[in-house]
Design an enzyme around this catalytic site. Structure first.
Site, short mmCIF file in Angstrom:
data_model
loop_
_atom_site.label_atom_id
_atom_site.label_comp_id
_atom_site.label_asym_id
_atom_site.label_seq_id
_atom_site.Cartn_x
_atom_site.Cartn_y
_atom_site.Cartn_z
N CYS A 100 0.79 -1.23 0.00
CA CYS A 100 0.00 0.00 0.00
C CYS A 100 0.83 1.29 0.00
O CYS A 100 1.25 1.74 -1.05
CB CYS A 100 -0.96 -0.04 1.18
N ARG A 150 7.14 -14.88 -13.86
CA ARG A 150 8.04 -15.77 -13.12
C ARG A 150 7.45 -16.15 -11.77
O ARG A 150 7.48 -17.30 -11.35
CB ARG A 150 9.40 -15.05 -12.95
N HIS A 213 -3.58 -5.71 2.03
CA HIS A 213 -3.29 -5.99 3.44
C HIS A 213 -3.89 -7.36 3.74
O HIS A 213 -4.18 -8.13 2.85
CB HIS A 213 -3.95 -4.94 4.34
N1 GLN Z 1 -1.95 6.80 2.28
C1 GLN Z 1 -2.07 5.94 1.19
C2 GLN Z 1 -3.42 5.93 0.52
O1 GLN Z 1 -4.43 6.23 1.13
C3 GLN Z 1 -1.69 4.55 1.62
C4 GLN Z 1 -2.69 3.93 2.51
C5 GLN Z 1 -2.22 2.61 3.05
O2 GLN Z 1 -1.02 2.38 3.17
N2 GLN Z 1 -3.14 1.77 3.42
O3 GLN Z 1 -3.47 5.60 -0.66
#
Ligand code: GLN
Length: 273
Positions: A100, A150, A213
């Protein structure tokens, strides 16, 4: 079980600033799955107190999510020789998982919802833009099929020939557009990089960048094993076979989620949220 001849150092990017959304689970998963096989593991925080030599010393890198403000602090610190050390590591194939906010920092830049553009390291050919506070965030369950060639091939082998789906959860405002870097995968359920072009994440050398995540690795333990195996091969300059672990609960949980999201595991059907 002892197998002390193998040692791994996990470099954990800015644990205090970049561990929102539970991404420390990725560190714990690599650590435990290595220890269960008898390897000795060290977790080294890579943060404001670290030197470029610290960055150079690690075998696998984990970077988690962050809020816009924290990303800015990190980018002010990750400059000069430290930025170069990171670039050298990833260019030379050190494996890592970046979630992220971390891939946003590895790209050319990130434009937050409010405030100035944050310059990135430019290691991944991608840019990320948050369209503004009034735009809906991309939140929800996420399933992708890994298409990075890969990696997809390796994971398929590890899964006994099955399609390499990754199950996770996304929560981001930024929208990412890829340049020449290979996508990590194709969205099967959820929004991914930008909710428009169906791509999710990026794959560069042995770096896995994703919006997923979950955290990602406990939900998809074979990816943790791929990282461990890749790190060991690079460090010891020979293929090292990993002892299989008992993963039936993890795989059942993964399968239950795929079923709940109506992802046909043999014939995926894209479902937009
Ligand atoms: N701040 C970033 C966004 O909102 C990353 C968010 C995150 O890492 N979950 O895109």
């Amino acid at each position: 079980m002892t197998n002390q001849k193998y040692e791994l150092t996990i470099g954990w990017l800015y644990p205090k600033l970049m561990s929102t959304y539970g991404d420390r689970g990725n560190v714990i998963t690599i650590e435990r799955r290595s220890q269960w096989r008898g390897y000795s593991v060290k977790v080294l925080p890579l943060d404001q107190n670290s030197t470029p030599e610290d960055i150079k010393s690690v075998d696998v890198i984990v970077g988690g999510g962050a809020q816009d403000r924290q990303q800015e602090i990190v980018m002010r610190d990750l400059q000069g020789a430290k930025a170069e050390a990171m670039r050298e590591k990833l260019d030379n194939g050190t494996p890592g998982v970046f979630t992220c906010g971390s891939p946003q920092l590895l790209g050319h830049y990130y434009e937050p919802a409010a405030g100035q553009r944050i310059q990135g390291l430019g290691i991944l050919d991608l840019v990320s833009i948050h369209p503004g506070e009034n735009t809906k965030r991309c939140i929800g369950n996420l399933v992708i099929e890994v298409t990075a060639e890969r990696l997809a091939q390796d994971l398929r082998t590890m899964l006994g020939g099955a399609t390499p789906y990754l199950v996770g959860f996304e929560n981001h405002g930024g929208r990412t557009k890829l340049g020449k870097v290979e996508a990590l995968g194709q969205v099967v359920y959820g929004l991914g990089n930008n909710g428009e072009d169906g791509t999710e994440g990026a794959f560069y050398q042995n770096a896995i960048a994703t919006y997923s995540h979950g955290p990602l690795l406990p939900k998809n333990p074979f990816v943790a094993d791929w990282l461990i195996q890749t790190a060991l091969r690079l460090k010891y300059q020979q293929p090292i076979a990993l002892t299989p672990l008992e993963d039936s609960l993890e795989m059942q949980a993964r399968f239950a989620m795929l079923k709940r999201l109506k992802v046909n595991t043999t014939n995926p059907e894209a479902v937009k949220v």
